[in-house]
Design an enzyme around this catalytic site. Structure first.
Site, short mmCIF file in Angstrom:
data_model
loop_
_atom_site.label_atom_id
_atom_site.label_comp_id
_atom_site.label_asym_id
_atom_site.label_seq_id
_atom_site.Cartn_x
_atom_site.Cartn_y
_atom_site.Cartn_z
CB SER A 16 -8.15 1.32 5.90
OG SER A 16 -8.94 2.78 6.17
CB SER A 48 -7.36 4.45 3.06
OG SER A 48 -6.68 3.69 4.25
CE LYS A 82 -4.08 2.02 2.81
NZ LYS A 82 -4.71 1.83 4.02
#
Length: 412
Positions: free
Chosen positions: A173, A149, A75
């Protein structure tokens, strides 16, 4: 969208030990040819990945890591040497010479990092519209958000670009985008004391694959499961399909020998107010120009008194004791989302206070386990005539292996 293989990830990795280069090229071809549909990657570096393969091929068989040859993107909140890190905004892009310790640990286990997956700015929203870059699309729901996210990670796994992707979770997330894209998202147990909501985890296509990547053995035994379909935070309404799917899962688990019963909300508004203030307090340290929602959180955090910050952390830390006292259960079963993923731009078009409130109404259960530190997972469950529904299982007293065991009974 590519469906996951029925062959467990562990077996697929072992079968590919002898030809890592060919395997990597297959992934890179897929990523480079198909990612323009969803914009799940912030950056891809084929040469860096091929250099990594050449190194792994030189490692003697008896010194290979447990995840030898696993293609696994990171990520874009986590620095990895050689890759740019944009933190969800072109204005924040940095080139790092060092690698975050968590990613370095994965490298020691033998993973191949092909690139970085997109995130919302600083990972602060439940949708994924990185600043100055295309919004990440949802392969399961065209035109709608994949959630955030970790939206890039979820979209990449859902589209079949990779089998597993790193993700992080400070308020849902990992689990929110997993629910929005029909994938499996696991937040492991973490030490949440001192108002620390964030854990590192993975998005996969199966619970079995997630257990393998975490290195956890699933444990199946009868558990006490509490069912909560009433919103825990945010005060919104819940779509009937979410409720009916959870009830179907509850019946299935009861038939399998678990003791299943309904539970009610264990507290009022104070715990989530504490979470929101802890989040705002942490936002104060975000430097530089920022999107409207980040700027609002920073201003809100700066306006908090020192006594209120301390009180919010104390209330945050008290949540675990509160639910242990209120619920005599091992696992909490709920929907992951209160309603289906809305269109891209739905949240960001709102003024920041309403944007934050609407995100909370969409994701009213996940944050609990960021406060307690308990492991939690979202798994997709088939629903007639529509994409699957994300169902959430969170550990109240169950071990990580026990949680994944019951999750595997809901979704293999």
């Amino acid at each position: 969208m590519v469906n996951g293989s029925v062959i467990p990830l562990e077996d697929r990795l072992r079968a590919g030990f002898g030809h890592l280069g060919d395997t990597l090229d297959e992934y890179l071809t897929r990523i480079c040819s198909e990612d323009s549909v969803v914009h799940s990657f912030a950056s891809v570096d084929p040469e860096l990945a091929r250099r990594r393969v050449r190194y792994l091929e030189s490692v003697p068989a008896d010194r290979r890591g447990r995840l030898h040859g696993l293609v696994l993107p990171i990520k874009d909140l986590m620095p990895v040497a050689g890759f740019p890190c944009s933190y969800g905004s072109v204005t924040r892009t940095e080139q790092h010479v060092g690698t975050d310790p968590w990613a370095a640990q994965l490298l020691r286990k033998g993973v191949i990092i092909p690139g970085k997956t997109q995130t919302s700015e600083m990972g602060m929203t439940a949708y994924c519209e990185p600043v100055g870059m295309p919004a990440v699309a949802n392969p399961l729901w065209p035109g709608r958000t994949p959630g955030g996210s970790s939206g890039g990670a979820a979209a990449a796994v859902a589209l079949g670009l990779v089998d597993v992707a790193h993700a992080s979770d400070g308020g849902g997330s990992i689990r929110v985008p997993a629910a929005a894209t029909g994938t499996v998202g696991v937040k492991p147990p973490h030490n949440s004391s001192g108002g620390s909501p964030t854990a590192q985890g993975f998005i996969t296509r199966s619970v079995g694959d997630a257990a393998f990547v975490f290195g956890v053995s699933t444990v199946r035994r009868p558990l006490r499961i509490g069912v909560l379909v009433e919103p825990l935070h945010g005060g919104g309404s819940v779509s009937p399909v979410m409720v009916s799917t959870v009830c179907t899962v509850a019946d299935r688990l009861s038939d399998l020998g678990h003791r299943v019963r309904e539970v009610s909300r264990p507290y009022g508004e104070r715990p989530f107010a504490a979470f929101a203030d802890v989040l705002a307090s942490r936002s104060v340290h975000i430097p530089g120009p920022a999107s409207d929602i980040i700027e609002w959180l920073r201003e809100r955090g700066a306006a908090l008194s020192e006594s209120r910050r301390a009180e919010a952390v104390a209330d945050f830390d008290a949540v675990l004791g509160m639910i242990l006292s209120a619920w005599d259960i091992d696992v909490l079963l709920s929907p992951t989302l209160a309603f289906d993923p809305p269109e891209i731009g739905h949240f960001s078009r709102l003024e920041p206070p309403e944007d934050f409130a609407e995100q909370t109404r969409w994701t009213p259960w996940a944050t609990l386990f960021n406060m307690t530190g308990g492991a939690a997972v979202s798994v997709p469950v088939a629903a007639a005539g529509r994409p699957p529904v994300g169902v959430h299982l969170g550990s109240v007293r169950a071990s990580f292996g026990e949680l994944l065991g019951v999750a595997s009974q809901v979704h293999p």
